[in-house]
Design a protein around this motif. Sequence first.
Motif, mmCIF file in Angstrom:
data_model
loop_
_atom_site.group_PDB
_atom_site.id
_atom_site.type_symbol
_atom_site.label_atom_id
_atom_site.label_comp_id
_atom_site.label_asym_id
_atom_site.label_seq_id
_atom_site.Cartn_x
_atom_site.Cartn_y
_atom_site.Cartn_z
ATOM 1 N N ILE A 184 4.525 -17.173 -4.170
ATOM 2 C CA ILE A 184 4.719 -16.892 -5.458
ATOM 3 C C ILE A 184 6.427 -17.647 -5.866
ATOM 4 O O ILE A 184 7.076 -17.119 -5.182
ATOM 5 N N LEU A 185 6.136 -18.498 -6.786
ATOM 6 C CA LEU A 185 7.589 -19.335 -6.872
ATOM 7 C C LEU A 185 8.029 -19.005 -8.277
ATOM 8 O O LEU A 185 7.205 -19.475 -9.513
ATOM 9 N N PHE A 186 9.107 -18.555 -8.600
ATOM 10 C CA PHE A 186 9.783 -18.118 -9.737
ATOM 11 C C PHE A 186 10.955 -19.163 -10.369
ATOM 12 O O PHE A 186 11.695 -19.604 -9.080
ATOM 13 N N VAL B 101 7.220 -13.338 -2.504
ATOM 14 C CA VAL B 101 8.141 -13.962 -3.555
ATOM 15 C C VAL B 101 8.959 -14.858 -3.052
ATOM 16 O O VAL B 101 9.741 -14.467 -2.239
ATOM 17 N N ALA B 102 9.058 -15.907 -3.727
ATOM 18 C CA ALA B 102 10.134 -16.706 -3.255
ATOM 19 C C ALA B 102 11.171 -16.818 -4.376
ATOM 20 O O ALA B 102 11.086 -16.980 -5.606
ATOM 21 N N THR B 103 12.404 -16.770 -4.107
ATOM 22 C CA THR B 103 13.616 -16.892 -5.099
ATOM 23 C C THR B 103 14.732 -17.707 -4.438
ATOM 24 O O THR B 103 14.612 -18.060 -3.229
ATOM 25 N N SER B 104 15.770 -17.691 -5.087
ATOM 26 C CA SER B 104 16.855 -18.493 -4.631
ATOM 27 C C SER B 104 17.717 -17.579 -3.563
ATOM 28 O O SER B 104 18.592 -18.207 -2.924
ATOM 29 N N GLY B 105 17.489 -16.308 -3.872
ATOM 30 C CA GLY B 105 18.493 -15.495 -3.327
ATOM 31 C C GLY B 105 19.607 -15.031 -3.710
ATOM 32 O O GLY B 105 20.389 -14.319 -3.090
ATOM 33 N N GLN B 106 19.896 -15.497 -5.053
ATOM 34 C CA GLN B 106 20.763 -14.966 -5.846
ATOM 35 C C GLN B 106 20.370 -13.743 -6.502
ATOM 36 O O GLN B 106 19.482 -13.318 -6.765
ATOM 37 N N ALA B 107 21.540 -12.770 -6.517
ATOM 38 C CA ALA B 107 21.142 -11.427 -7.135
ATOM 39 C C ALA B 107 20.852 -11.406 -8.591
ATOM 40 O O ALA B 107 19.929 -10.734 -8.863
ATOM 41 N N ASN B 108 21.291 -12.379 -9.495
ATOM 42 C CA ASN B 108 20.752 -12.355 -10.800
ATOM 43 C C ASN B 108 19.282 -12.610 -11.006
ATOM 44 O O ASN B 108 18.355 -12.012 -11.551
ATOM 45 N N ASP B 109 18.876 -13.706 -10.117
ATOM 46 C CA ASP B 109 17.410 -14.086 -10.036
ATOM 47 C C ASP B 109 16.565 -12.861 -9.524
ATOM 48 O O ASP B 109 15.382 -12.757 -9.909
ATOM 49 N N ALA B 110 16.948 -12.286 -8.533
ATOM 50 C CA ALA B 110 16.516 -11.209 -8.006
ATOM 51 C C ALA B 110 16.424 -10.013 -8.848
ATOM 52 O O ALA B 110 15.137 -9.300 -8.913
ATOM 53 N N PHE B 111 17.230 -9.812 -10.038
ATOM 54 C CA PHE B 111 17.286 -8.730 -10.884
ATOM 55 C C PHE B 111 16.064 -9.190 -11.686
ATOM 56 O O PHE B 111 15.460 -8.297 -12.502
ATOM 57 N N ALA C 66 7.206 -29.903 -13.013
ATOM 58 C CA ALA C 66 8.085 -30.698 -12.056
ATOM 59 C C ALA C 66 7.682 -29.691 -10.836
ATOM 60 O O ALA C 66 8.153 -30.223 -9.531
ATOM 61 N N HIS C 67 7.663 -28.459 -10.834
ATOM 62 C CA HIS C 67 7.577 -27.534 -9.688
ATOM 63 C C HIS C 67 6.378 -26.570 -10.086
ATOM 64 O O HIS C 67 6.063 -26.389 -11.330
ATOM 65 N N ASP C 68 5.557 -26.358 -9.045
ATOM 66 C CA ASP C 68 4.605 -25.363 -9.396
ATOM 67 C C ASP C 68 4.703 -23.871 -9.623
ATOM 68 O O ASP C 68 4.688 -23.108 -8.639
ATOM 69 N N TYR C 69 5.542 -23.413 -10.791
ATOM 70 C CA TYR C 69 5.961 -22.213 -10.828
ATOM 71 C C TYR C 69 4.923 -21.292 -11.033
ATOM 72 O O TYR C 69 3.664 -21.671 -11.561
ATOM 73 N N SER C 70 5.096 -20.051 -10.831
ATOM 74 C CA SER C 70 4.121 -19.032 -10.739
ATOM 75 C C SER C 70 4.153 -18.038 -12.028
ATOM 76 O O SER C 70 5.492 -17.972 -12.562
ATOM 77 N N HIS C 71 3.353 -17.373 -12.446
ATOM 78 C CA HIS C 71 3.315 -16.392 -13.438
ATOM 79 C C HIS C 71 2.181 -15.262 -13.383
ATOM 80 O O HIS C 71 1.240 -15.513 -12.626
ATOM 81 N N ALA C 72 2.332 -14.020 -13.802
ATOM 82 C CA ALA C 72 1.436 -13.226 -13.640
ATOM 83 C C ALA C 72 0.428 -13.311 -14.979
ATOM 84 O O ALA C 72 0.841 -13.533 -16.174
ATOM 85 N N VAL C 73 -0.864 -12.999 -14.699
ATOM 86 C CA VAL C 73 -1.694 -12.689 -15.815
ATOM 87 C C VAL C 73 -2.096 -11.332 -16.006
ATOM 88 O O VAL C 73 -2.614 -10.782 -15.005
ATOM 89 N N ILE C 74 -1.965 -10.660 -17.071
ATOM 90 C CA ILE C 74 -2.224 -9.386 -17.397
ATOM 91 C C ILE C 74 -3.222 -9.185 -18.197
ATOM 92 O O ILE C 74 -3.447 -9.694 -19.369
ATOM 93 N N GLU C 75 -4.283 -8.480 -17.971
ATOM 94 C CA GLU C 75 -5.433 -8.262 -18.819
ATOM 95 C C GLU C 75 -5.896 -6.666 -18.791
ATOM 96 O O GLU C 75 -6.014 -6.317 -18.016
ATOM 97 N N PHE C 76 -6.125 -6.448 -20.174
ATOM 98 C CA PHE C 76 -6.436 -5.148 -20.322
ATOM 99 C C PHE C 76 -7.836 -5.015 -20.603
ATOM 100 O O PHE C 76 -8.694 -5.903 -21.020
ATOM 101 N N PRO C 77 -8.278 -3.745 -20.428
ATOM 102 C CA PRO C 77 -9.839 -3.453 -20.573
ATOM 103 C C PRO C 77 -10.590 -4.028 -21.861
ATOM 104 O O PRO C 77 -11.615 -4.110 -22.044
ATOM 105 N N ASP C 78 -9.438 -3.960 -22.939
ATOM 106 C CA ASP C 78 -10.090 -4.049 -24.190
ATOM 107 C C ASP C 78 -10.083 -5.850 -24.572
ATOM 108 O O ASP C 78 -10.439 -5.946 -25.642
ATOM 109 N N GLY C 79 -9.999 -6.413 -23.629
ATOM 110 C CA GLY C 79 -9.832 -7.991 -23.535
ATOM 111 C C GLY C 79 -8.720 -8.480 -23.969
ATOM 112 O O GLY C 79 -8.668 -9.926 -23.831
ATOM 113 N N LEU C 80 -7.505 -7.825 -24.447
ATOM 114 C CA LEU C 80 -6.421 -8.553 -24.726
ATOM 115 C C LEU C 80 -5.615 -9.019 -23.216
ATOM 116 O O LEU C 80 -5.735 -8.332 -22.100
#
Length: 222
Positions: free
Chosen positions: A64-66, A21-31, A77-91
């Motif tokens: 991973i860039l947030f 994970v890449a962050t700015s190193g700031q505590a609120n971002d890390a939180f 502008a930047h290639d930010y990342s996100h998580a993909v969440i897939e449930f067994p029921d197709g959602l």
Amino acid sequence: MTSLADLQNAYNTLLAGHAPVATSGQANDAFEVYTLSLVLRAAREESASICFESSRGIPNPSPILFRTSPGRIFSTAHDYSHAVIEFPDGLAFEAHIGVYVEGLAGVLHECDVLVVDAPEAQFCRRNRVHPKKSNTVLTAECKFYAGKLGIDLGRQFLGVTTDLGTEGRFFLSNADGKSVDRVLAHHKRQRFFGLTPLDGDAEGQVVALFRSTFRNLRAKRR
């Protein structure tokens, strides 16, 4: 008091098996990243599979860039990342950090952590529009403070949830906030204070709240 290193160690552990994970190193971002990791833990405990994707559609980006400031889900502008969440029921859903959501009144609100329907997120990127409130299933307002929280933070959250709705909306902080807690409790808003990776019980309670949100959502969409 929870330190930046504590947060980084926690989300690195909870995101094990994924790219660094890449962050700015700031505590609120890390939180915020730490909170995202708890959302993903909750989804995983509800039988979801999780992978990461960049805003340009690249699977398993490394690192991973947030975002570290409010942004548009369709920004390239930047290639930010996100998580993909897939449930067994197709959602399927996407989990992001620092993205604007459009409320009922057409006003944009920054969501520190949000989970949105995957088809809605894809539509927004194609058409360069903001996610709608109705398709945003979970949000978390994250406040990392060294001292006590001021009542104004509670009032701001009430204003946001008046426009975005209250279901699946959370106010989370590492700090104590008796006055904020009191006003949010009076208005029946979901919140948790004292969230820290140094307290397994606190973590477990927040994960349970997120799990309940996913469970209720899946039940409604059967």
